[in-house]
Design an enzyme around this catalytic site. Structure first.
Site, PDB file in Angstrom:
ATOM      1  N   CYS A 120      16.971  -6.798  24.173  1.00 55.57           N
ATOM      2  CA  CYS A 120      15.685  -6.479  24.263  1.00 55.57           C
ATOM      3  C   CYS A 120      15.159  -4.801  24.219  1.00 55.57           C
ATOM      4  CB  CYS A 120      15.210  -7.031  25.827  1.00 55.57           C
ATOM      5  SG  CYS A 120      13.475  -6.765  25.886  1.00 55.57           S
ATOM      6  N   LEU A 121      14.277  -4.684  23.530  1.00 52.56           N
ATOM      7  CA  LEU A 121      14.106  -3.271  23.401  1.00 52.56           C
ATOM      8  C   LEU A 121      13.604  -2.581  24.800  1.00 52.56           C
ATOM      9  CD1 LEU A 121      11.977  -3.007  19.868  1.00 52.56           C
ATOM     10  CD2 LEU A 121      14.320  -2.396  20.237  1.00 52.56           C
ATOM     11  N   HIS A 162      11.430 -15.371  22.805  1.00 47.08           N
ATOM     12  CA  HIS A 162      11.695 -14.270  23.567  1.00 47.08           C
ATOM     13  C   HIS A 162      10.496 -13.382  23.751  1.00 47.08           C
ATOM     14  CE1 HIS A 162      14.181 -10.322  24.165  1.00 47.08           C
ATOM     15  NE2 HIS A 162      13.059  -9.739  23.964  1.00 47.08           N
ATOM     16  N   GLU A 163       9.757 -13.316  22.384  1.00 47.61           N
ATOM     17  CA  GLU A 163       8.452 -12.589  22.567  1.00 47.61           C
ATOM     18  C   GLU A 163       7.395 -13.309  23.544  1.00 47.61           C
ATOM     19  OE1 GLU A 163       8.659  -9.757  21.658  1.00 47.61           O
ATOM     20  OE2 GLU A 163      10.511 -10.165  20.050  1.00 47.61           O
TER      21      GLU A 163
HETATM   22  O1  GNR Z   1      14.970  -6.692  18.275  1.00 48.64           O
HETATM   23  C1  GNR Z   1      15.150  -7.541  19.053  1.00 48.64           C
HETATM   24  N1  GNR Z   1      16.265  -8.411  18.647  1.00 48.64           N
HETATM   25  C2  GNR Z   1      16.320  -9.857  19.127  1.00 48.64           C
HETATM   26  C3  GNR Z   1      17.628 -10.238  18.887  1.00 48.64           C
HETATM   27  C4  GNR Z   1      17.803 -11.598  19.387  1.00 48.64           C
HETATM   28  C5  GNR Z   1      16.737 -12.196  20.031  1.00 48.64           C
HETATM   29  C6  GNR Z   1      15.608 -11.500  20.436  1.00 48.64           C
HETATM   30  C7  GNR Z   1      15.394 -10.334  19.989  1.00 48.64           C
HETATM   31  S1  GNR Z   1      14.048  -9.528  20.157  1.00 48.64           S
HETATM   32  C8  GNR Z   1      14.563  -7.842  20.115  1.00 48.64           C
HETATM   33  C9  GNR Z   1      13.053  -7.083  20.104  1.00 48.64           C
HETATM   34  C10 GNR Z   1      12.434  -7.023  21.590  1.00 48.64           C
HETATM   35  O2  GNR Z   1      12.660  -6.739  22.657  1.00 48.64           O
HETATM   36  N2  GNR Z   1      11.549  -7.821  21.637  1.00 48.64           N
HETATM   37  O3  GNR Z   1      10.739  -8.119  22.777  1.00 48.64           O
HETATM   38 NI    NI Z   2      12.061  -8.091  24.348  1.00 51.16          NI
END
Ligand code: GNR
Ligand code: NI
Length: 165
Positions: free
Chosen positions: A81-82, A123-124
């Site tokens: 996650c960023l 995830h988002e």
């Molecule tokens: O860049 C991202 N890669 C990723 C890889 C696997 C599952 C989810 C992600 S999301 C992440 C970018 C991010 O943090 N989005 O909220």
């Molecule tokens: Ni994320």
């Protein structure tokens, strides 16, 4: 901010269009495949993605006010996650999802996704509820050292990554 629940988008105005463009710009600058508004301090229910889906060219997607219609199966893959830079872990996600959402003009759309796109949608969407992948990891949270070896964040021990299937 990352732990708060985001609010529905009501106005599809110029300010929203600017926010969307900002999200794409930041996502690209950080080499992410997705980015949700709360990650840039805006507690609104939207995210952007750019994921390659099975050989097709990656397309920019804007997802506003998403609702899950269906989920099927399971996949366990490594996520990062960023907002948690350098940290990784295996997360259990549905193999396929079906959502309805509004696009940047406000019209309702439906989308069926699998693989990384499905994972990214989950995830988002979690970000919009204040949930982070670290809340859902199977096993150890890890980082990678200079040799590309996975290191347990808590113990500092080298991990042998196994597929959690
Ligand atoms: O860049 C991202 N890669 C990723 C890889 C696997 C599952 C989810 C992600 S999301 C992440 C970018 C991010 O943090 N989005 O909220
Ligand atoms: Ni994320």
């Amino acid at each position: 901010m990352l732990r708060k629940t985001s609010r529905k988008v009501e106005k599809f105005d110029d300010r929203l269009q600017e926010l969307i463009d900002d999200l794409f710009e930041t996502m690209r600058a950080e080499n992410g495949v997705g980015l949700a508004a709360p990650q840039v301090g805006v507690l609104k229910r939207l995210f952007v993605m750019n994921v390659d889906a099975e050989g097709d060219p990656a397309q920019d997607l804007v997802i506003i006010n998403p609702e899950f219609l269906d989920q099927e199966g399971q996949q366990q893959e490594i996520e990062g996650c960023l907002s948690l830079p350098g940290l990784y872990g295996y997360v259990d996600r549905p193999a396929q999802v079906k959502i309805r959402y509004q696009d940047r003009t406000g019209s309702w759309q439906e989308l069926e996704a699998d693989g990384l796109l499905a994972r990214c949608i989950c995830h988002e969407s979690d970000h919009l509820e204040g949930i982070l992948f670290e809340d859902k990891i199977i096993g150890n949270l890890f980082r990678y050292n200079q040799d590309g070896q996975a290191i347990d964040v808590k113990t500092g021990e080298e991990l042998e990554l196994v597929q959690h299937d």
